[in-house]
Scaffold this motif. Structure first.
Motif, short mmCIF file in Angstrom:
data_model
loop_
_atom_site.label_atom_id
_atom_site.label_comp_id
_atom_site.label_asym_id
_atom_site.label_seq_id
_atom_site.Cartn_x
_atom_site.Cartn_y
_atom_site.Cartn_z
N THR A 1 9.89 4.77 -6.65
CA THR A 1 8.97 3.55 -6.49
C THR A 1 9.00 3.10 -7.86
OG1 THR A 1 7.78 4.61 -4.79
CG2 THR A 1 6.69 2.93 -6.01
N LYS A 2 9.15 1.62 -7.91
CA LYS A 2 9.11 0.90 -9.45
C LYS A 2 7.55 0.66 -9.56
CE LYS A 2 10.64 -3.39 -11.57
NZ LYS A 2 10.98 -2.75 -12.72
N ILE A 3 7.28 0.61 -10.74
CA ILE A 3 5.55 0.50 -11.36
C ILE A 3 5.84 -0.99 -11.91
CG2 ILE A 3 3.90 1.00 -12.87
CD1 ILE A 3 4.84 4.01 -12.63
N PRO B 1 0.83 -1.30 -0.03
CA PRO B 1 0.12 -0.12 -0.15
C PRO B 1 0.76 1.32 -0.10
CG PRO B 1 0.09 -0.99 2.09
CD PRO B 1 0.47 -2.09 1.28
N HIS B 2 2.18 1.22 0.34
CA HIS B 2 2.82 2.42 0.53
C HIS B 2 3.31 2.71 -1.12
CE1 HIS B 2 3.76 0.56 4.56
NE2 HIS B 2 3.53 1.68 4.88
N ASP B 3 3.65 1.56 -1.65
CA ASP B 3 4.01 1.90 -3.17
C ASP B 3 2.61 2.38 -4.04
OD1 ASP B 3 6.43 0.95 -2.75
OD2 ASP B 3 6.20 -1.19 -3.55
N LEU B 4 1.60 1.83 -3.52
CA LEU B 4 0.41 2.32 -4.30
C LEU B 4 0.19 3.81 -4.09
CD1 LEU B 4 -2.24 1.57 -5.78
CD2 LEU B 4 -3.35 1.53 -3.47
N ALA B 5 0.46 4.40 -2.85
CA ALA B 5 0.21 5.69 -2.59
C ALA B 5 1.23 6.67 -3.32
CB ALA B 5 0.10 5.95 -1.15
N ARG B 6 2.56 6.14 -3.37
CA ARG B 6 3.52 6.78 -4.00
C ARG B 6 3.55 6.78 -5.33
NH1 ARG B 6 6.87 4.71 0.65
NH2 ARG B 6 7.28 2.74 -0.88
N ILE B 7 2.84 5.85 -6.09
CA ILE B 7 2.73 5.83 -7.55
C ILE B 7 1.54 6.81 -7.77
CG2 ILE B 7 1.55 4.21 -9.34
CD1 ILE B 7 3.26 2.08 -8.22
N ILE B 8 0.66 6.86 -6.98
CA ILE B 8 -0.58 7.85 -7.52
C ILE B 8 -0.20 9.15 -7.03
CG2 ILE B 8 -2.73 8.42 -6.55
CD1 ILE B 8 -3.65 5.27 -6.23
N PHE B 9 0.35 9.49 -6.14
CA PHE B 9 0.74 11.05 -5.70
C PHE B 9 2.09 11.22 -5.70
CE2 PHE B 9 -3.33 9.82 -3.14
CZ PHE B 9 -4.13 11.06 -3.75
N GLY B 10 2.89 10.39 -6.18
CA GLY B 10 4.41 10.67 -6.43
C GLY B 10 5.08 10.42 -5.37
N ASP B 11 6.52 10.10 -5.61
CA ASP B 11 7.69 9.94 -4.47
C ASP B 11 8.01 10.94 -3.71
OD1 ASP B 11 7.86 7.34 -5.14
OD2 ASP B 11 9.51 7.57 -6.45
N PRO B 12 8.00 11.06 -2.41
CA PRO B 12 8.70 12.02 -1.49
C PRO B 12 9.91 12.40 -1.70
CG PRO B 12 8.52 10.11 -0.01
CD PRO B 12 7.92 9.68 -1.45
N PRO B 13 10.71 13.53 -1.37
CA PRO B 13 12.16 13.63 -1.63
C PRO B 13 13.17 12.76 -0.71
CG PRO B 13 11.13 15.76 -0.60
CD PRO B 13 10.18 14.51 -1.11
N ILE B 14 12.53 12.33 0.33
CA ILE B 14 13.10 11.39 1.52
C ILE B 14 13.26 10.12 0.87
CG2 ILE B 14 12.37 12.85 3.32
CD1 ILE B 14 10.32 11.00 3.88
N LEU B 15 12.69 9.63 -0.17
CA LEU B 15 12.86 8.38 -0.63
C LEU B 15 14.34 8.17 -1.37
CD1 LEU B 15 10.81 6.10 -0.47
CD2 LEU B 15 10.13 6.56 -2.98
#
Length: 373
Positions: free
Chosen positions: A345-347, A327-341
């Motif tokens: 995130t791989k699709i 679910p963390h990957d899902l949220a980042r794919i939809i709203f974008g990666d944070p700069p702290i990553l």
């Protein structure tokens, strides 16, 4: 005897506010009037033991408007447990039940003002980037005949109209706006609310506060003319006796970013406020369909499928599937990666499906601003 999780009753509001105020050492009802009010008590999810409230999760359910599409968001805050009743899993139980309840009620995602392990283990994660521009006293700033004046309630109709014209925002009923700018302390006791006038009418507004050292003024919410906001900054330097102003700007705000670029000011990147978890992926994507149509065309958008299967999130097109298990990957794919990553995130897709997913995501989301809880 243990009761709950359940919604609080209006007659329990005083007791609940006493608990939350004791834990946070703050006047919570006064600071968060849209959360702690009689109209919202069923969204104040509690557990009682021995007849008294001992644990609480607060929710305010509002729509988030993204380029005309509405998704339903549960803003989460004021989470606490009486110190004498901790380590019993009460907060975990409330959150588990809340996810089930609000999914059934049609809520798409939670926006949580925190990132502790309880939230992370339930799928919450930081998403997206924001550009933070710092303007210092003495920098050349384009002038304009504008003046920042202290907000009064008479300005509210114009503020509401300016906010409604923002393409990425929360749905904010007028009564919410009223209590957030008057009876509420806007979650910071040193907040400053300015209407910006061109001499004839209000063309913008800003909400901000000074840092602890009283040397920097940071904006939390604004709407209206970006040029007028920029032109009023020298006045803030003088009136607030600060040397720096920090303006957070959404990546998708082309005008504001272009103004700062033309001034030669480079941003620092920060993450958007809070953490999010998507609790109804298919429904949320269905509500975003008009935006997808504008990005990739209706013929492709209308044959894309979004589903949940065996605990996974699935995007399908022409027999191909992208299966997202985290679910963390899902949220980042939809709203974008944070700069702290550390790594993007791989699709989990390739070919045409990968191209389509990259075309529709990420999408923007508004900052909390006045809607923070």
């Amino acid at each position: 005897m243990i009761e709950g999780p359940m919604g609080a009753k209006p007659e329990e509001l005083d007791e609940l506010c006493e608990l939350v105020g004791k834990v946070f050492n703050w006047q919570m009802r006064e600071n968060f009037p849209t959360l702690f009010c009689n109209d919202n008590t069923d969204n104040l999810r509690i557990i009682k033991e021995d007849g008294k409230i001992v644990s609480h999760f607060g929710f305010v359910i509002r729509d988030m408007i993204i380029n005309g599409c509405r998704i339903s968001v549960g803003n989460v805050g004021a989470v606490c447990t009486d110190e004498n009743y901790r380590k019993k899993g009460y907060a975990w139980k409330i959150l588990d039940q809340a996810i089930e309840k609000y999914r059934a009620d049609g809520v798409d995602m939670f926006l949580v003002s925190g990132s502790r392990s309880l939230y992370i283990q339930h799928g919450c994660t930081h998403v997206g980037k924001v550009k933070n521009y710092a303007i210092y006293r003495g920098m050349p700033i384009p002038s304009a005949k504008v003046k920042a004046i202290k907000y009064t309630v008479d300005d509210l109709p114009v503020w509401s109209a300016l906010y409604r014209n923002e393409p990425i925002r929360f749905h904010r009923p007028y009564n919410d706006f009223l209590v957030l700018t008057t009876s509420g302390l806007v979650y910071r006791p040193d907040s400053r609310l300015f209407s910006i006038s061109d001499g004839n009418k209000i063309v913008a507004y800003v909400v901000g506060s000074c840092d602890n050292n009283k040397k920097s003024f940071g904006l939390h919410e604004y709407a209206g003319s970006r040029k007028a906001i920029i032109a009023s900054i020298p006045q803030w330097f003088e009136e607030l006796n600060v040397d720096r102003c920090v303006v957070p700007v959404n990546l998708y705000d082309i005008e504001f970013n272009q103004i700062f670029h033309s001034l030669g000011i480079e941003p620092d990147y920060g993450t958007t406020g809070g953490t999010i978890v998507i609790i109804n992926f298919p429904q949320m994507c269905e509500r975003l369909l008009p935006l997808f149509e504008e990005k990739i065309g209706s013929h492709i958008a209308n044959v894309l499928t979004f589903s949940e299967r065996d605990g996974n999130y699935v995007i399908g097109l022409d027999g191909d599937e992208a299966i997202i298990s985290d679910p963390h990957d899902l949220a980042r794919i939809i709203f974008g990666d944070p700069p702290i990553l550390e790594a993007p995130t791989k699709i989990p897709a390739e070919g045409k499906l990968l191209d389509v997913i990259k075309a529709i995501f990420p999408i923007p989301r508004p900052e909390y601003g006045l809607s923070y809880i």
